[in-house]
Design a protein around this motif. Structure first.
Motif, mmCIF file in Angstrom:
data_model
loop_
_atom_site.group_PDB
_atom_site.id
_atom_site.type_symbol
_atom_site.label_atom_id
_atom_site.label_comp_id
_atom_site.label_asym_id
_atom_site.label_seq_id
_atom_site.Cartn_x
_atom_site.Cartn_y
_atom_site.Cartn_z
ATOM 1 N N ARG A 100 44.138 44.043 40.920
ATOM 2 C CA ARG A 100 45.294 43.505 41.637
ATOM 3 C C ARG A 100 44.856 42.400 42.596
ATOM 4 O O ARG A 100 45.519 41.356 42.716
ATOM 5 C CB ARG A 100 46.001 44.638 42.391
ATOM 6 N N ALA A 102 44.272 39.223 40.638
ATOM 7 C CA ALA A 102 45.541 38.575 40.304
ATOM 8 C C ALA A 102 46.087 37.803 41.501
ATOM 9 O O ALA A 102 46.603 36.680 41.362
ATOM 10 C CB ALA A 102 46.552 39.615 39.820
ATOM 11 N N GLU A 152 43.959 34.601 41.865
ATOM 12 C CA GLU A 152 44.329 33.593 40.868
ATOM 13 C C GLU A 152 45.644 32.917 41.250
ATOM 14 O O GLU A 152 45.809 31.702 41.059
ATOM 15 C CB GLU A 152 44.420 34.241 39.487
#
Length: 305
Positions: free
Chosen positions: A23, A26, A29
């Motif tokens: 998580r 993510a 990113e």
């Protein structure tokens, strides 16, 4: 907890820690996804709060990403950054790129990272065509299997009560990388001692080979545990809660293409402590012992209160 007592493999287990690290990746990113706001200007957000301020590695990676968006055909080769003030994760981040030089061998960009019109970081980023592989600094294979080492989070239960709140954050909002280390860091109750220390890190899953992506993610992670190393090597007692450390500036040199979904070892050593300032240097190698990057960071250490 000893070096021989650890939670074992992490990747692919579906454990709560792996899920949290995925998580976090993510989120990282997402905040590296630049939103153009004008010529050579971009806006980004921040990761969820981890340390009460924007993590410096995030700002470094965002500065490199903005610079890279203005360069074609040359991967990043170095970043040299000065931290001006702490960032606020609730305020949008603006990135302003100045094209200093476009050369056949090396290109240079200056990046101002700002919040509400105030600079929080100033960086110079260089880009260069990769040199042919020479193997001149090819070392021996590392003697340790990274997965034989404890996860960084394995040391949290041994953390003294006065530091447990901060240590727990490394499990609840962990870095977006799997980190393994053979002794507890100072922030988790480790001992002050001389000498160098190595931690191993890799992304929790494979990422694509888009040019520069692995270098961006390593730039982010290159900021972890350098301040902790300055505390570990400090010549005076620096008990938990009595001193604090902040990063003044940070440099990263990229010597070879990086594959950050494989293990990289970051060996840190404190080379100077003068007054309140310490200088930490690092060498990053891959699993074959190849020297892929180097780091240097100046740390300001001051008494609390």
């Amino acid at each position: 907890m000893t070096q021989d007592e650890h939670s074992g493999p992490l990747r692919g287990t579906g454990s709560p820690l792996e899920t949290a690290i995925l998580r976090s990746l993510a989120h990282l990113e997402a905040v590296l996804d630049l939103q153009p706001t004008g010529p050579d200007r971009f806006r980004v957000g921040s990761e969820p709060d981890r340390f009460g301020r924007v993590f410096g590695g995030q700002l470094l990676a965002q500065a490199m990403a903005a610079a890279a968006a203005t360069v074609e055909g040359q991967p990043p080769s170095a970043i040299h950054a000065l931290f001006v003030r702490g960032g606020d994760e609730t305020v949008p981040i603006d990135l302003v790129v100045q094209r200093i030089r476009d050369g056949r061998s090396i290109s240079t960009r200056q990046v101002s990272v700002e919040q509400a019109g105030r600079p929080v970081l100033s960086a110079m980023v260089s880009f260069a065509h990769p040199d042919p592989e020479t193997g001149t600094d090819l070392g021996d294979d590392p003697e340790v299997d990274p997965e034989s080492l404890p996860l960084l989070q394995d040391w949290i239960p041994n953390t003294p009560a006065e530091a447990r709140g901060l240590a727990d954050v490394w499990a609840t909002v962990p870095p977006p990388v799997e980190m393994r280390i053979g002794e507890p860091p100072m922030l988790m109750g480790g001992d002050q001692k001389p000498g160098e220390r190595t931690h191993w890190m890799r992304l929790p899953r494979p990422v694509d080979d888009r040019p520069g992506l692995h270098e961006l993610l390593l730039t982010y992670a290159s900021d972890y545990l350098l301040v902790d190393q300055a505390f570990r090597n400090h010549p005076e007692p620096v008990a938990i809660g009595t001193y604090r450390g902040v990063t003044v500036n940070h440099s990263l040199w990229l010597h070879r293409p990086v594959h950050f979904d494989r293990w990289l070892g970051h060996t840190l050593r404190t080379v100077s402590v003068t007054g309140r300032r310490g200088l930490v240097q690092g060498t990053i190698v891959d699993e074959a012992g190849r020297h892929v990057a180097s780091t240097a960071q100046e740390v300001l250490i001051s008494r609390v209160g």
